[in-house]
Design a protein around this motif. Sequence first.
Motif, PDB file in Angstrom:
ATOM      1  N   ALA A   3      -1.360  -0.530   2.920  1.00 39.26           N
ATOM      2  CA  ALA A   3      -2.280  -1.154   1.961  1.00 39.26           C
ATOM      3  C   ALA A   3      -3.238  -2.073   2.694  1.00 39.26           C
ATOM      4  O   ALA A   3      -2.847  -2.768   3.636  1.00 39.26           O
ATOM      5  CB  ALA A   3      -1.473  -1.960   0.938  1.00 39.26           C
ATOM      6  N   THR A  60       7.284  -2.053   0.696  1.00 43.77           N
ATOM      7  CA  THR A  60       7.218  -2.290   2.146  1.00 43.77           C
ATOM      8  C   THR A  60       6.576  -3.645   2.470  1.00 43.77           C
ATOM      9  O   THR A  60       6.469  -4.012   3.648  1.00 43.77           O
ATOM     10  CB  THR A  60       6.383  -1.206   2.835  1.00 43.77           C
ATOM     11  OG1 THR A  60       5.033  -1.296   2.329  1.00 43.77           O
ATOM     12  CG2 THR A  60       6.929   0.183   2.565  1.00 43.77           C
ATOM     13  N   ALA A  61       6.111  -4.341   1.438  1.00 47.64           N
ATOM     14  CA  ALA A  61       5.437  -5.645   1.573  1.00 47.64           C
ATOM     15  C   ALA A  61       4.070  -5.541   2.251  1.00 47.64           C
ATOM     16  O   ALA A  61       3.486  -6.567   2.609  1.00 47.64           O
ATOM     17  CB  ALA A  61       6.316  -6.671   2.291  1.00 47.64           C
ATOM     18  N   SER A  82       1.277  -4.534   0.770  1.00 48.57           N
ATOM     19  CA  SER A  82       0.266  -5.068  -0.163  1.00 48.57           C
ATOM     20  C   SER A  82       0.258  -6.588  -0.130  1.00 48.57           C
ATOM     21  O   SER A  82      -0.796  -7.213  -0.002  1.00 48.57           O
ATOM     22  CB  SER A  82       0.562  -4.611  -1.601  1.00 48.57           C
ATOM     23  OG  SER A  82       0.585  -3.223  -1.688  1.00 48.57           O
TER      24      SER A  82
END
Length: 331
Positions: free
Chosen positions: A214, A237-238, A240
Motif C-alpha cells: 500500500a 500486513t500493516a 497501509s
Amino acid sequence: MADSTCCVATPRKRLMIFSGRSNPALAARIADKLDVSLGSVQLKTFSNGEIYARYEENVRGSDMFIVQSPLDDINSELMELLIMIQAAQLASAKRITAVMPYYPYSRQDKKSAAREPITARLVATLLEAARVDRVLSMDLHQGQIQGFFEIPVDHMTAVPMLADYFRYKDFGDTPLVAVSADAGGVKLAKRFINRVPGCDLAVLTKMRPDHNRAETMHFIGDVQDKIAIIVDDIIDTAGSVTSAIDTLYDRGAKEVYVTATHGIFSGPACERIRQSPVKEIVVTDTVNVRLGPDDPKIKVLSVADILARTIRNVFEDESVSEIFAGDNQLF
Ligand code: R5P
C-alpha cells in the motif's frame, strides 16, 4: 365433546455456546459474560487435513451459537465452522447462529478487475448451504456483505468502544483529528468522531501497486500539531497504516495513533509496527491476536461484552440495534 386444550406446553429455550479452534479465548470470555459454560465439542484434524466435529452433549432443540473467527489457518477454520454447523443441524439444534466477529474474505466483496471472484459472496453461499440460520459479525469491510445472505445478519460495531478509549485518554489540550485510512473508510471515521467531541476529520487515499502493498497517495485535512488517530477496519500486513503514519508525521502531526477493529497482523506487520514511530495501536480481540514482549505498542480491547449482549438479545428476541442506540447499521 369439545377439546378443552387451548395450548400445548413447549420446552423452554436453551442457549448453548460452542467454540471452534480459531478464537477460543474470545468464546470463553463471551460465555463468561453470559454466565454459561462453553459447550463441549470434539474437534480434530486427521493426518490428511480433513476435519472432524462431534458435539459431546445433547444439542437437540437448542439455540446454538458457534464462535469462529478464522485467522491463522483461515481456510481450514472456515471449513471447520461449516462442519460444526452441519453437525449441529444433524443433531437437531433448533437455531444455529455463526458468530464470526471477523468475516473471512470480506475484502473480496466485489470485482475490481476482470475475471476476479467475489469470495465474500461465496463464503455466504457456503454458510447457507451448511444451513446456518443467522450470522453475527462485526465491522464488515463493507456493510453490503449483509446483502449476500438470504438469512438475517446482525452487523455489530466495535467503533464506539474504540472511540471511547481515545475520548477518555489524557491528551491535554492538544486537538484530535481522526484520519480515515482510505476513501472507503470515511463512514467509519465519521462514526468515530461522532463519539469524540471536538475531534476533526481528515482523509487519506491509497493505491495498491500489488496485493499486500500500500502507498499513500493523497491527503485531505489538517494534522499540524494535532494528535492524529488513524481509523481503519483491518490491519493485516500493516502496510497501509505504516505508510499513513509516515505521511501524517510528514504533515506535522504531533503524535500518531492507530485504531482498527480487526488486528490480523500477518507477515511483516509486527516488524513494521516495531520500526514505526506510531505511539500506540489499539485493536480488538475479534481475532486471536498473539503478541510478544516486543509489541508493547499494540493494545487489545475485548469485544466480548458487545457480543455477549448481542447474543443475549438474539436469544431473547430483543432488538440488537438498541445496544448501539440504533447506530450499528450505518456502514
Ligand atoms: C482495506 O481496504 C482495509 O480497510 C485495510 O486498510 C487493509 O486491509 C489493511 O491491509 P494491510 O494492513 O495489509 O495494508
